[in-house]
Design a protein around this motif. Structure first.
Motif, PDB file in Angstrom:
ATOM      1  N   LEU A  34       0.449  -1.154  -0.376  1.00 43.25           N
ATOM      2  CA  LEU A  34      -0.069  -0.572   0.132  1.00 43.25           C
ATOM      3  C   LEU A  34       0.503   1.849   0.561  1.00 43.25           C
ATOM      4  CD1 LEU A  34      -2.411  -1.257   2.112  1.00 43.25           C
ATOM      5  CD2 LEU A  34      -3.028  -1.078   0.308  1.00 43.25           C
TER       6      LEU A  34
ATOM      7  N   LYS B  90      -1.727   6.250   1.910  1.00 43.72           N
ATOM      8  CA  LYS B  90      -2.846   4.214   2.795  1.00 43.72           C
ATOM      9  C   LYS B  90      -2.165   4.191   4.137  1.00 43.72           C
ATOM     10  CE  LYS B  90      -6.551   2.093   2.831  1.00 43.72           C
ATOM     11  NZ  LYS B  90      -7.769   2.025   3.225  1.00 43.72           N
TER      12      LYS B  90
ATOM     13  N   LEU C  83      -4.765   3.779   7.794  1.00 47.95           N
ATOM     14  CA  LEU C  83      -4.468   2.663   8.469  1.00 47.95           C
ATOM     15  C   LEU C  83      -4.336   3.608   9.730  1.00 47.95           C
ATOM     16  CD1 LEU C  83      -3.610   0.555   6.214  1.00 47.95           C
ATOM     17  CD2 LEU C  83      -6.135   0.450   6.507  1.00 47.95           C
TER      18      LEU C  83
ATOM     19  N   ASP D 131      -2.186  -3.378  13.613  1.00 49.64           N
ATOM     20  CA  ASP D 131      -2.610  -4.410  12.353  1.00 49.64           C
ATOM     21  C   ASP D 131      -4.647  -4.883  12.379  1.00 49.64           C
ATOM     22  OD1 ASP D 131      -3.036  -6.273  14.654  1.00 49.64           O
ATOM     23  OD2 ASP D 131      -0.966  -7.436  13.601  1.00 49.64           O
TER      24      ASP D 131
ATOM     25  N   TRP E 249      -7.752  -7.046  10.538  1.00 52.79           N
ATOM     26  CA  TRP E 249      -8.207  -8.005   9.697  1.00 52.79           C
ATOM     27  C   TRP E 249      -9.716  -8.517   9.648  1.00 52.79           C
ATOM     28  CZ3 TRP E 249      -5.062  -8.659  14.098  1.00 52.79           C
ATOM     29  CH2 TRP E 249      -6.179  -9.596  15.020  1.00 52.79           C
TER      30      TRP E 249
ATOM     31  N   THR F 158      -9.934 -10.423   4.440  1.00 51.79           N
ATOM     32  CA  THR F 158      -8.649  -9.550   4.514  1.00 51.79           C
ATOM     33  C   THR F 158      -8.130  -9.423   5.758  1.00 51.79           C
ATOM     34  OG1 THR F 158      -9.959  -7.409   4.030  1.00 51.79           O
ATOM     35  CG2 THR F 158      -9.435  -8.824   2.203  1.00 51.79           C
TER      36      THR F 158
ATOM     37  N   TYR G 227      -4.798  -6.121   7.404  1.00 46.80           N
ATOM     38  CA  TYR G 227      -3.274  -5.412   6.946  1.00 46.80           C
ATOM     39  C   TYR G 227      -2.410  -5.451   7.809  1.00 46.80           C
ATOM     40  CZ  TYR G 227      -5.595  -2.428   9.125  1.00 46.80           C
ATOM     41  OH  TYR G 227      -5.841  -0.855  10.413  1.00 46.80           O
TER      42      TYR G 227
ATOM     43  N   ARG H  78       0.448  -3.462   4.064  1.00 43.70           N
ATOM     44  CA  ARG H  78       0.490  -4.330   2.939  1.00 43.70           C
ATOM     45  C   ARG H  78      -1.074  -4.636   3.373  1.00 43.70           C
ATOM     46  NH1 ARG H  78       4.655  -8.552   3.852  1.00 43.70           N
ATOM     47  NH2 ARG H  78       4.138  -8.521   6.351  1.00 43.70           N
ATOM     48  N   LYS H  79      -1.810  -5.319   2.692  1.00 44.04           N
ATOM     49  CA  LYS H  79      -2.830  -5.604   2.812  1.00 44.04           C
ATOM     50  C   LYS H  79      -3.088  -7.204   2.008  1.00 44.04           C
ATOM     51  CE  LYS H  79      -7.542  -5.504   1.159  1.00 44.04           C
ATOM     52  NZ  LYS H  79      -7.931  -4.734   0.425  1.00 44.04           N
TER      53      LYS H  79
END
Length: 141
Positions: free
Chosen positions: A11, A15, A19, A74, A76, A80, A82, A129-130
């Protein structure tokens, strides 16, 4: 459905910051003379830095000796997840104007303890990261 070819997506920086701003709990990894310790902290995003409160102890001692830290969040759901990792330099705030700015972030201890020190992580690098979850593919050799 998981895209088998690319279950991990990098990402962009915007982004990653979005997040970070969407969460309130993260983990900060701090170096000490005995190794690396990881601490959960509630935090706030302030510009391109992160701010949290702490008390005297291992975390604060480590930050005073080794300012380089790594911060991670993180999240979830069923399909998905991230992860965001920010690296930077941490410092305890001492300037009255900076402390007033940090107090305006409304950071409150989650447990009934006195946390008189504000720490700012000046972020020098950030990555996110996703992940698309799914079954492990069959290894055909």
């Amino acid at each position: 459905m998981t895209d088998i070819e690319s279950p991990i997506t990098q990402l962009d920086m915007d982004k990653a910051w979005d997040l970070l701003a969407s969460q309130r709990l993260g983990r900060v990894a701090v170096q000490s003379d005995l190794g690396v310790d990881v601490f959960p902290v509630n935090y706030a995003v302030d510009g391109e830095s992160l701010v949290f409160r702490t008390a005297q102890g291992t975390k604060l001692s480590g930050l005073k000796s080794y300012s380089q830290v790594t911060f991670e969040i993180d999240s979830w759901d069923e399909q998905t997840g991230y992860s965001v990792v920010a690296k930077g330099h941490a410092s305890t705030l001492s300037d009255p104007d900076e402390i007033a700015q940090a107090q305006a972030l409304n950071l409150r201890p989650w447990v009934p303890t006195v946390k008189t020190f504000f720490v700012r992580i000046q972020v020098t690098s950030i990555s996110a990261r996703k992940f698309a979850f799914g079954l492990e593919p069959v290894d055909v050799k």
